[in-house]
Design an enzyme around this catalytic site. Sequence first.
Site, PDB file in Angstrom:
ATOM      1  CG  HIS A   1      10.853 -19.806 -23.869  1.00  0.00           C
ATOM      2  ND1 HIS A   1      11.158 -21.157 -24.320  1.00  0.00           N
ATOM      3  CD2 HIS A   1      10.785 -19.541 -22.768  1.00  0.00           C
ATOM      4  CE1 HIS A   1      10.970 -21.808 -22.961  1.00  0.00           C
ATOM      5  NE2 HIS A   1      10.678 -20.742 -22.145  1.00  0.00           N
TER       6      HIS A   1
ATOM      7  CE  LYS B   1      13.773 -23.176 -21.696  1.00  0.00           C
ATOM      8  NZ  LYS B   1      13.999 -22.298 -20.554  1.00  0.00           N
TER       9      LYS B   1
ATOM     10  CB  SER C   1       8.078 -20.424 -20.238  1.00  0.00           C
ATOM     11  OG  SER C   1       7.576 -20.130 -18.969  1.00  0.00           O
TER      12      SER C   1
HETATM   13  C1  LIG Z   1      13.823 -22.290 -18.806  1.00  0.00           C
HETATM   14  C2  LIG Z   1      13.900 -20.962 -18.506  1.00  0.00           C
HETATM   15  C3  LIG Z   1      14.627 -20.498 -17.432  1.00  0.00           C
HETATM   16  C4  LIG Z   1      15.837 -21.424 -16.972  1.00  0.00           C
HETATM   17  O1  LIG Z   1      16.831 -21.464 -17.726  1.00  0.00           O
HETATM   18  P1  LIG Z   1      17.796 -22.795 -17.743  1.00  0.00           P
HETATM   19  O2  LIG Z   1      19.007 -22.526 -18.335  1.00  0.00           O
HETATM   20  O3  LIG Z   1      16.831 -23.961 -18.137  1.00  0.00           O
HETATM   21  O4  LIG Z   1      17.916 -23.001 -16.058  1.00  0.00           O
HETATM   22  C5  LIG Z   1      14.550 -19.471 -17.122  1.00  0.00           C
HETATM   23  N1  LIG Z   1      13.638 -18.479 -17.573  1.00  0.00           N
HETATM   24  C6  LIG Z   1      12.812 -18.795 -18.524  1.00  0.00           C
HETATM   25  C7  LIG Z   1      11.618 -17.780 -18.909  1.00  0.00           C
HETATM   26  C8  LIG Z   1      12.562 -20.048 -19.046  1.00  0.00           C
HETATM   27  O5  LIG Z   1      12.099 -20.387 -20.058  1.00  0.00           O
END
Ligand SMILES: *Cc1c(COP(=O)(O)O)cnc(C)c1O
Length: 390
Positions: free
Chosen positions: A210, A242, A182
């Site tokens: 992502h 995302k 991320s």
């Molecule tokens: C954003 C993210 C999460 C968390 O997801 P949410 O639905 O925003 O709680 C988990 N793992 C990764 C790699 C992320 O980028």
Amino acid sequence: MPRVSPGERLAAAARERVARDAVRRLRTVSRREGARIEIDGRRLLDFSGNDYLGLAANPAAVAALREAAAAHGVGGVASHLVCGHHAEHAALERELADWLGWPRALVLGSGFAANLAVLQSLLGRDDLCLQDKLNHASLIDGARLAGCALRRYPHGDIETAARLLAAHERGLALLASDGVFSMDGDVAPLRELAALAAREDALLYIDDAHGVGVLGERGRGSVAAAGLGPREVPLLLVTFGKALGGYGAALLGSDALIDHLRQTARPYIYTTATPPALAAAMRANLRAARDDGWRREKLRAHIARFREGAARRGLPLLPSDTPIQPLVLGDNARTLAASAALDAAGFRVAAIRPPSVPEGSARLRITLSAAHAEADIDALLVALAGIVEH
Ligand SMILES: *Cc1c(COP(=O)(O)O)cnc(C)c1O
């Protein structure tokens, strides 16, 4: 040890944050139109969000949310196993499984909750959770909550991963990695991880927050792009916050895995189901993420344009082919100053500092979206070239 007063504890932590340039400032968005935002009263072009496909305001999803809210209300009403599981959740689970090619799906409140759910429900005292050092914070916290042994290998270092895995001979072993990292934007060595997991009889779990929507044929994600599926990656996480432009998450796995999670995962059992209207909106965005190939093509063209422009201007990007394009500046104060200068020039680019990234690797985390125009990318490049040199 003497008792510490709560006030003194907080004051000491606040002083320390200031000394390290680690204070985070909350900004408030009052309008958003594609990549154009009004934030703290300023109109900026946003390069910090994760709406990679431009689906956060997809009219079809907005219409689905409105209609489903009119029909079913705005509440989740209860946890899934009591009476919160709605036909919209069930349909979303089926459609996710069909799209991504796993047998079953389980919808959860968020990706953070899903990672706690997986690790807490599958791992205990004698078990091992092996992770890449740059994995998301929720994977680290999930392993801590599970009470298992947590071992972390240097980023992408398969040899060390293999050594740590072979050294732990009892219990269940789970190998967990982000699909796309991320804060760095690179893709995990998924084929090597799959081969290692198979050799060591470990369960491979990929958090593709992502990757899904962005990579792979029809947006099936980093795992599909690597030519892998449920046989090599038995458990997969998709988040809706995302590329899917919404909120929530789902785990994908076999009947046995999904049943086990539904029966035992505390962040699934002891929480209110997400509103059915949100599930309806996510079904609309799933269709767009799957079928609107033009969104991925536009995003890919933006990524190529940005990287070419950055290379021409000597901007030191990390090797990333995803919409996450970090510019590592190292020092917290320097990164904050660059972010502030970009703000003054009309761009919102987040300064990401430790502990979100390793000490000494503070960075501008630039994210690209199909909602951007080519001219937006070019304007950002001009601003970056003027700011980052100094
Ligand atoms: C954003 C993210 C999460 C968390 O997801 P949410 O639905 O925003 O709680 C988990 N793992 C990764 C790699 C992320 O980028």
